[in-house]
Design a protein around this motif. Structure first.
Motif, PDB file in Angstrom:
ATOM      1  N   LYS A  76      19.141 -29.266  24.068  1.00 44.23           N
ATOM      2  CA  LYS A  76      19.464 -27.840  23.932  1.00 44.23           C
ATOM      3  C   LYS A  76      18.443 -26.980  24.655  1.00 44.23           C
ATOM      4  N   LEU A  77      17.177 -27.400  24.551  1.00 44.25           N
ATOM      5  CA  LEU A  77      16.117 -26.643  25.214  1.00 44.25           C
ATOM      6  C   LEU A  77      16.308 -26.650  26.736  1.00 44.25           C
ATOM      7  N   PHE A  78      16.570 -27.838  27.296  1.00 44.95           N
ATOM      8  CA  PHE A  78      16.790 -27.920  28.750  1.00 44.95           C
ATOM      9  C   PHE A  78      18.037 -27.151  29.165  1.00 44.95           C
ATOM     10  N   GLU A  79      19.076 -27.241  28.345  1.00 48.01           N
ATOM     11  CA  GLU A  79      20.311 -26.513  28.666  1.00 48.01           C
ATOM     12  C   GLU A  79      20.052 -25.011  28.720  1.00 48.01           C
ATOM     13  N   ASN A  80      19.379 -24.510  27.685  1.00 46.73           N
ATOM     14  CA  ASN A  80      19.071 -23.072  27.673  1.00 46.73           C
ATOM     15  C   ASN A  80      18.144 -22.701  28.825  1.00 46.73           C
ATOM     16  N   PHE A  81      17.207 -23.615  29.114  1.00 46.22           N
ATOM     17  CA  PHE A  81      16.262 -23.332  30.193  1.00 46.22           C
ATOM     18  C   PHE A  81      16.982 -23.231  31.541  1.00 46.22           C
ATOM     19  N   TYR A  82      17.838 -24.205  31.830  1.00 44.85           N
ATOM     20  CA  TYR A  82      18.547 -24.199  33.113  1.00 44.85           C
ATOM     21  C   TYR A  82      19.467 -22.993  33.234  1.00 44.85           C
ATOM     22  N   PHE A  83      20.203 -22.708  32.174  1.00 43.18           N
ATOM     23  CA  PHE A  83      21.122 -21.567  32.238  1.00 43.18           C
ATOM     24  C   PHE A  83      20.358 -20.246  32.350  1.00 43.18           C
ATOM     25  N   SER A  84      19.239 -20.154  31.631  1.00 46.51           N
ATOM     26  CA  SER A  84      18.460 -18.909  31.727  1.00 46.51           C
ATOM     27  C   SER A  84      17.851 -18.755  33.122  1.00 46.51           C
ATOM     28  N   GLN A  85      17.387 -19.886  33.703  1.00 48.54           N
ATOM     29  CA  GLN A  85      16.848 -19.825  35.059  1.00 48.54           C
ATOM     30  C   GLN A  85      17.927 -19.406  36.064  1.00 48.54           C
ATOM     31  N   ARG A  86      19.110 -20.013  35.900  1.00 48.14           N
ATOM     32  CA  ARG A  86      20.203 -19.672  36.822  1.00 48.14           C
ATOM     33  C   ARG A  86      20.642 -18.229  36.633  1.00 48.14           C
ATOM     34  N   ALA A  87      20.677 -17.792  35.356  1.00 46.68           N
ATOM     35  CA  ALA A  87      21.084 -16.405  35.103  1.00 46.68           C
ATOM     36  C   ALA A  87      20.074 -15.425  35.706  1.00 46.68           C
ATOM     37  N   GLU A  88      18.789 -15.712  35.563  1.00 45.85           N
ATOM     38  CA  GLU A  88      17.766 -14.832  36.136  1.00 45.85           C
ATOM     39  C   GLU A  88      17.876 -14.804  37.664  1.00 45.85           C
ATOM     40  N   GLN A  89      18.171 -15.983  38.235  1.00 40.00           N
ATOM     41  CA  GLN A  89      18.340 -16.026  39.690  1.00 40.00           C
ATOM     42  C   GLN A  89      19.521 -15.161  40.125  1.00 40.00           C
ATOM     43  N   LEU A  90      20.621 -15.264  39.360  1.00 37.68           N
ATOM     44  CA  LEU A  90      21.798 -14.451  39.688  1.00 37.68           C
ATOM     45  C   LEU A  90      21.502 -12.965  39.515  1.00 37.68           C
ATOM     46  N   ILE A  91      20.714 -12.645  38.480  1.00 38.21           N
ATOM     47  CA  ILE A  91      20.365 -11.229  38.277  1.00 38.21           C
ATOM     48  C   ILE A  91      19.553 -10.718  39.467  1.00 38.21           C
ATOM     49  N   HIS A 132      30.370  -2.426  29.901  1.00 38.49           N
ATOM     50  CA  HIS A 132      28.935  -2.469  29.612  1.00 38.49           C
ATOM     51  C   HIS A 132      28.103  -2.284  30.872  1.00 38.49           C
ATOM     52  N   VAL A 133      28.513  -2.902  31.969  1.00 38.45           N
ATOM     53  CA  VAL A 133      27.715  -2.799  33.185  1.00 38.45           C
ATOM     54  C   VAL A 133      27.777  -1.386  33.766  1.00 38.45           C
ATOM     55  N   LEU A 134      28.946  -0.684  33.640  1.00 44.82           N
ATOM     56  CA  LEU A 134      29.048   0.688  34.127  1.00 44.82           C
ATOM     57  C   LEU A 134      28.235   1.642  33.274  1.00 44.82           C
ATOM     58  N   GLU A 135      27.855   1.154  32.081  1.00 41.79           N
ATOM     59  CA  GLU A 135      26.972   1.963  31.243  1.00 41.79           C
ATOM     60  C   GLU A 135      25.511   1.778  31.642  1.00 41.79           C
ATOM     61  N   GLY A 136      25.269   0.946  32.657  1.00 39.68           N
ATOM     62  CA  GLY A 136      23.911   0.743  33.151  1.00 39.68           C
ATOM     63  C   GLY A 136      23.240  -0.497  32.612  1.00 39.68           C
ATOM     64  N   LYS A 137      23.986  -1.372  31.945  1.00 36.15           N
ATOM     65  CA  LYS A 137      23.407  -2.588  31.368  1.00 36.15           C
ATOM     66  C   LYS A 137      23.688  -3.789  32.247  1.00 36.15           C
ATOM     67  N   THR A 138      22.762  -4.703  32.242  1.00 35.38           N
ATOM     68  CA  THR A 138      22.968  -5.980  32.922  1.00 35.38           C
ATOM     69  C   THR A 138      23.619  -6.930  31.931  1.00 35.38           C
ATOM     70  N   VAL A 139      24.742  -7.496  32.330  1.00 37.40           N
ATOM     71  CA  VAL A 139      25.533  -8.321  31.414  1.00 37.40           C
ATOM     72  C   VAL A 139      25.517  -9.767  31.900  1.00 37.40           C
ATOM     73  N   ILE A 140      25.242 -10.691  30.937  1.00 37.63           N
ATOM     74  CA  ILE A 140      25.266 -12.134  31.221  1.00 37.63           C
ATOM     75  C   ILE A 140      26.260 -12.766  30.262  1.00 37.63           C
ATOM     76  N   SER A 141      27.146 -13.589  30.776  1.00 35.47           N
ATOM     77  CA  SER A 141      28.125 -14.273  29.930  1.00 35.47           C
ATOM     78  C   SER A 141      28.379 -15.665  30.484  1.00 35.47           C
ATOM     79  N   ARG A 142      28.805 -16.546  29.551  1.00 30.04           N
ATOM     80  CA  ARG A 142      29.097 -17.930  29.942  1.00 30.04           C
ATOM     81  C   ARG A 142      30.307 -18.386  29.158  1.00 30.04           C
ATOM     82  N   GLY A 143      31.245 -19.010  29.869  1.00 29.72           N
ATOM     83  CA  GLY A 143      32.437 -19.483  29.210  1.00 29.72           C
ATOM     84  C   GLY A 143      33.555 -19.713  30.198  1.00 29.72           C
ATOM     85  N   PHE A 144      34.710 -20.025  29.620  1.00 23.14           N
ATOM     86  CA  PHE A 144      35.867 -20.301  30.465  1.00 23.14           C
ATOM     87  C   PHE A 144      36.389 -18.999  31.051  1.00 23.14           C
ATOM     88  N   HIS A 145      36.604 -18.990  32.394  1.00 25.66           N
ATOM     89  CA  HIS A 145      37.113 -17.804  33.080  1.00 25.66           C
ATOM     90  C   HIS A 145      38.509 -18.124  33.595  1.00 25.66           C
TER      91      HIS A 145
END
Length: 583
Positions: A29-44, A109-122
């Motif tokens: 779980k730790l590695f999963e959260n770490f990888y996703f958080s790293q990827r999310a920060e990179q995307l941001i 949410h993003v048009l309100e000036g917030k950075t939005v991160i989500s994960r799931g089926f699209h």
């Protein structure tokens, strides 16, 4: 696996597996959260750079080639929308043309000036994706948004690879831990197994085993305690066994019977004397209650009253003195009863004989004294008028005086014999001459009573070494006893028989005989047979007692054989003495 080794091993393995499982899940779980958080920060960061680029170009319109190039560069799907939610540029797999309108919920949410991160089926990608929405700001206002979408499968593959690595490492750790745990469990359980073996041997009564102390820890302390307990129990049980043997020996050697009962009245212990007196067996103790209800009656009274009790019971022909006492604990509560049984048949019979003797002696003394008083008063009162009458009265007085003297002499002789104060004068003499001398003395008495007195002696009788006067007294007493019990026309025969180391002399009569149950008592002092069997009730009951004491003092033995209606044979033995030894 029921043993302590298996239980310890399974417990350790279970703890290791559980720990590694929890650790593996946590690490995954730790590695999963770490990888996703790293990827999310990179995307941001990428989204903010694109947003900055949009602001610098002062246009939100991009060509398809530019968007696709940018998407490939950052390995994500890029979409630019304006404040109204209209797509201004879209690349990658989304295939949305400029001017298409997005759902307001996606960009609120993003048009309100917030950075939005989500994960799931699209649904637009038909797969799980990681989405990041970054607002585009110009002059302090949100004028649009940059939406970045990247598939999660590459990230998931990396995470799964790490999870497999963790799983392999955990499996190896479990294997190593299992082996180490087995040996550690075995090492820890060996002292416990040794304690178990020693404890089982103690339960079987073997206290020789000792535990080897390998460490000074809790198990070592337990082993020392068990060794101390074993030694103490061995000492105490040995002492108890010795006390039990002493008690058993004491009970077995006692001349009195002993029976112990519990608080419910059940027999716990009997000694051999009690079993013999009551004719019961150790293995059939319950027969006591059925066979002797009088004993149970006394037992229940003692249990109820808590007071000792004494009585006498009759068992067949025996008189048993019974004494019962309660056994009390320190608080006074009764936990049992002990019974003491004593055969007092002989004492009871002797007491009865003593009473009979006192009555008999009183009568024997009173009769001659009455004669003496009566005839003396007659002479003094002048009732004897002629010299012949006076002589007759004086002869009666003399006869009664001699009778009194004989009675007193017998009592004195018996007293001296029983106290051991008699003097014996041993010498060598001829038994036939002694017998002839005695028969000559008593033959007139026998002829007067109509009794035939005979002798049957071998011609080769050896000389006898004994006290001649005392042997003569024995013969006279036996013949006098026979004369008292032999009827008129009866016979009395004196016989002698040479045995290997002694000579046996017997006096046989044809009197009424003696009942079998009275034979053991005839040698006792004060004993006197039924006066109906004697001639005119003569005798004091001391003659045979004197015979027994004299013969015993001379080193011989007395005996009697009798059958009712056929007469009796009284005998005694004397040790032989070779005349050559006197030279």
């Amino acid at each position: 696996m029921r043993g302590i080794i298996g239980k310890l091993w399974l417990t350790n393995v279970f703890l290791v597996v559980l720990t590694l499982l929890i650790l593996g899940i946590a690490l995954g779980k730790l590695f999963e959260n770490f990888y996703f958080s790293q990827r999310a920060e990179q995307l941001i960061r990428d989204g903010r750079q694109i947003a900055q680029l949009v602001v610098e170009r002062q246009t939100q319109d991009w060509t398809l080639e530019e968007i696709n190039l940018l998407s490939r560069f950052i390995d994500s799907n890029v979409m630019v929308v304006d404040r109204k939610g209209l797509v201004r540029a879209c690349g990658g797999m989304m295939r949305m043309r400029p001017g298409m309108h997005l759902e307001q919920e996606e960009i609120n949410h993003v048009l309100e000036g917030k950075t939005v991160i989500s994960r799931g089926f699209h649904p637009r990608f038909d797969m799980p994706v990681l989405s990041v929405a970054v607002p585009i700001r110009a002059a302090g206002e949100v004028v649009g948004a940059v939406l970045l979408h990247t598939p999660v499968e590459p990230i998931t593959q990396s995470i799964n690879a790490i999870r497999r690595l963790i799983l392999y490492a955990a499996a190896g750790a479990v294997l190593v831990a299992t082996i180490i745990s087995f040996f550690l469990s075995r090492q820890l359980s060996l002292p416990l197994l040794e304690m178990k073996r020693v404890a089982l041997n103690m339960a079987r009564g073997d206290f020789r085993g000792r535990i080897k102390i390998r460490a000074k820890d809790e198990i070592g302390t337990l082993g020392e305690t068990l060794n101390f307990l074993s030694a103490k129990l061995e000492k105490n049980l040995r002492a108890l066994s010795q006390e039990k043997e002493k008690l058993a020996n004491i009970l077995s050697s006692m001349t009195d019977g002993v029976i112990t009962f519990d608080a419910e009245g059940k027999v716990i212990l009997t000694n051999p004397v009690a079993e013999q007196l009551l004719d019961i067996k150790q293995e059939n103790k319950e027969q006591l209650e059925k066979k002797y209800p009088e004993i149970n009656a006394v037992l229940h009274r003692v249990l109820e009253t808590n007071v000792s009790e004494e009585t006498q019971i009759k068992v067949g022909e025996k008189i048993i003195a019974l004494r019962m006492a309660p056994l009390r604990q320190e608080d006074g509560e009764i936990y049992g009863v002990v019974a003491l049984l004593q055969d007092v048949t002989k004492e009871w019979q002797l007491e009865r004989l003593r009473r009979d003797f006192v009555a008999s002696v009183s009568h024997e003394l009173r009769t001659p004294l009455t004669y003496l008083q009566g005839y003396a008063e007659a002479i003094l009162d002048g009732l004897a008028e002629t010299p012949q009458q006076q002589r007759k009265y004086l002869e009666i007085i003399l006869e009664e005086t001699l009778r009194l003297r004989r009675l007193v002499s017998e009592l004195l002789d018996l007293s001296q014999l029983e106290s051991g104060q008699i003097n014996l004068n041993f010498s060598t003499f001829s038994l036939p001459q002694l017998v002839r001398r005695v028969t000559d003395k008593l033959k007139p008495v026998a002829e007067k009573q109509g009794i035939i007195l005979k002798t049957d002696l071998p011609s080769d009788l050896p000389l006898v070494f004994s006290d001649e006067d005392r042997v003569e007294q024995v013969l006279i007493n036996l013949l006098d006893n026979a004369l008292q019990h032999t009827p008129t026309q009866g016979e009395i025969t004196i016989k002698a028989e040479v045995l290997p180391e002694e000579i046996k002399i017997s006096v046989a009569d044809t009197g009424p005989g003696i009942p079998r149950e009275e034979l053991p008592l005839i040698w006792e002092r004060f004993y006197k047979v039924d006066k109906a069997r004697t001639r005119a009730g003569k005798g004091t009951g001391l003659g045979l007692a004197i015979v027994k004491n004299i013969v015993t003092a001379l080193g011989g033995e007395v005996g009697v054989e009798s059958e009712v209606g056929k007469g009796s044979v009284f005998s005694f033995t004397l040790p032989l003495r070779d005349p050559e030894q006197d030279k």
